[in-house]
Design a protein around this motif. Structure first.
Motif, mmCIF file in Angstrom:
data_model
loop_
_atom_site.group_PDB
_atom_site.id
_atom_site.type_symbol
_atom_site.label_atom_id
_atom_site.label_comp_id
_atom_site.label_asym_id
_atom_site.label_seq_id
_atom_site.Cartn_x
_atom_site.Cartn_y
_atom_site.Cartn_z
ATOM 1 N N THR A 86 0.957 -1.225 -0.009
ATOM 2 C CA THR A 86 -0.091 -0.027 -0.232
ATOM 3 C C THR A 86 1.052 1.149 0.030
ATOM 4 O O THR A 86 1.626 1.623 0.724
ATOM 5 C CB THR A 86 -1.074 -0.080 1.363
ATOM 6 O OG1 THR A 86 -0.189 -0.473 2.426
ATOM 7 C CG2 THR A 86 -2.036 -1.005 1.291
ATOM 8 N N ASP A 106 0.880 1.261 -4.914
ATOM 9 C CA ASP A 106 -0.277 0.082 -4.458
ATOM 10 C C ASP A 106 -0.024 -1.161 -5.387
ATOM 11 O O ASP A 106 0.399 -1.001 -6.522
ATOM 12 C CB ASP A 106 -1.456 0.918 -4.608
ATOM 13 C CG ASP A 106 -1.825 1.636 -3.761
ATOM 14 O OD1 ASP A 106 -1.472 1.735 -2.444
ATOM 15 O OD2 ASP A 106 -2.728 2.715 -4.191
ATOM 16 N N LYS A 114 -9.122 1.022 -4.462
ATOM 17 C CA LYS A 114 -9.350 2.359 -4.083
ATOM 18 C C LYS A 114 -9.690 2.934 -5.310
ATOM 19 O O LYS A 114 -10.724 4.004 -5.098
ATOM 20 C CB LYS A 114 -7.584 2.779 -4.270
ATOM 21 C CG LYS A 114 -7.586 4.326 -4.145
ATOM 22 C CD LYS A 114 -5.970 4.686 -4.016
ATOM 23 C CE LYS A 114 -5.382 4.180 -2.722
ATOM 24 N NZ LYS A 114 -3.871 4.636 -2.818
#
Length: 470
Positions: A86, A106, A114
């Motif tokens: 992340t 990510d 997301k």
């Protein structure tokens, strides 16, 4: 009232936020408050950043108010598995070697979540490098089972399952090589889906062509799992095995008529598994539930000869590939069981891997033919109920020794070797109040039908509505 937001399903919360009946910031604050109250008891979530999460929730509200198009999971809080990279959030893999690791990007599953609108609160606890189905590590400690704090929450997605059970997040991501989405779901009375390889593409991935480890969704209901799958499934050219079918295939109602459903039901895979009597007792009534839903239930199991060798060989090879450099640089800072697996990978010969691949092909075709006669296979997720939190793994089942931390997980990892999608759905409780899940397995790439069957079972039993009493 704020705490009641945490008891809504992800599907309900998503609808409330999109209708602007509640704000993303209110939802986030409710979950952060619940985390503050309950997480010290279970240790499921780590690296939680309330300030960052609330700022992102405020931005989500502004985006919705502006009339901009938003994703299907807009405004939903989530904590990502601590083995999923992340950007800007510490990702430790449960290892002291990576205790201060903060990725600069990510990975694909996080990227998709997301884009769908989720808001990261932190991470979920894992075993060291996700090895084993009991969540403990030297960085953050052990995750406790919400239904009995002296019992394991399972693993490797143990923090994810425990946090879902505690209503500290509405959805969770996870990964599954040998049962890591299914075992903790069974132990914590939630739902975990291991999709077919390629259904949820992974990137980056050193073993991009491997079908052994997959990523997938966890939730408190089957509908929530389907909702999340719709956001993370679908093709991506960064994964060479990605399935071309879009995630939208998993949207919509799961209601269906199961009349005539052909069910293979087996509590021990034809005598091949040692299963704790308490697990058997909980799962036996499931046959009647499936019959009442319209199924034609028969005692039957596929021939899984070779599944054990396939899984252990390819797993050892993959562990050496991923972690061999860590083992060389820091041999004393990796747990012994993990070190042994890496060494087993290094000891493999070309003939060993070749034999595993031949067995793997034969296993696939026997299971494919088996599903020509049945629509779904029902069996235990785990061969034991949640075990003592102070054990690394169960050392025996019914008097039969379990020499390694893998032996007690055969009911899950043999299914992994088939490549078939499998889901853990709450199926009841032992006399001590410990959750037990049932594993439902579908033909290769049959996730849509599997979700429909699991949804019907869930609606008929209501076991998922029983909350832990913390």
């Amino acid at each position: 009232m704020p705490d009641s937001l945490c008891h809504h399903t992800a599907t309900e919360l998503s609808a409330l936020i999109r209708a602007r009946e509640v704000s993303a910031r209110e939802v986030m604050q409710a979950h952060l408050d619940r985390i503050e109250l309950l997480n010290p008891k279970v240790n499921a979530l780590v690296s939680v950043d309330p300030e960052r999460a609330l700022a992102a929730a405020a931005s989500a509200d502004e985006r919705l108010a502006s009339g901009a198009q938003v994703g299907p999971l807009h405004g939903l809080p989530i904590a990502h598995k601590d083995t999923h990279d992340t950007a800007g959030i510490r990702t430790t893999y449960g290892s002291p070697l990576l205790a201060d690791n903060v990725p600069d990007r990510d990975e694909l599953v996080v990227e998709r979540l997301k884009a769908a609108g989720t808001i990261a609160m932190g991470k979920t606890n894992v075993p060291e490098f996700a090895a084993g189905s009991h969540t403990f590590n030297p960085v953050f400690g052990t995750t406790a089972n919400p239904y009995a704090l002296d019992r394991s929450a399972g693993g490797s997605s143990g923090g994810a399952a425990a946090s879902l059970a505690c209503r500290m997040q509405p959805l969770a991501d996870g990964s599954d090589m040998g049962g890591s989405l299914r075992n903790p779901a069974s132990f914590c009375n939630v739902v975990g889906l291991r999709p077919a390889p390629g259904r949820v593409p992974t990137w980056p991935d050193l073993a991009a062509w491997s079908t052994l480890s997959v990523q997938g969704p966890m939730g408190r209901t089957v509908a929530d799992v389907a909702l999340m799958l719709s956001a993370i499934a679908g093709p991506d050219d960064r994964s060479p095995i990605a399935i071309s079918e879009p995630g939208s295939a998993f949207q919509g109602s799961l209601e269906t008529d199961l009349s005539g459903l052909r069910v293979a039901f087996s509590l021990d895979l034809g005598g091949e598994l040692v299963v704790d009597p308490q697990v058997r007792a909980v799962l036996e009534p499931a046959a009647q539930v499936l019959t009442d839903l319209g199924g034609v239930v028969e005692e039957a199991a596929p021939d899984l000869t070779g599944a054990d060798e396939v899984f252990r060989t390819l797993r050892a090879w993959q562990f050496e590939l991923a972690l061999g450099e860590f083992r060389d640089a820091h041999p004393d800072r990796i747990k012994p069981s993990l070190r042994d697996n890496i060494d087993a990978g290094r000891a493999l010969t070309g003939a060993d891997v070749g034999r595993a691949e031949r067995l793997h092909a034969g296993l696939y075709h026997r299971v494919r033919e088996f599903f020509g006669h049945y629509d779904v296979l029902a069996l235990p997720v785990s061969q034991v109920p949640p075990f003592d939190i102070d054990l690394e793994f169960p050392t025996e089942i019914g008097g039969v020794a379990m020499p390694s931390y893998l032996d007690w997980m055969r009911s899950a990892y043999w299914i992994s070797a088939t490549g078939c999608p499998a889901i853990s759905v709450p199926a009841g409780f032992t006399p001590q109040g410990l959750p037990v899940g049932i594993q439902l397995v579908a033909p290769h790439r049959g996730e849509r039908r599997l979700l429909q069957i699991a949804h019907a079972f869930e609606r008929a039993t209501h076991h998922a509505t029983v909350l832990p009493q913390l």
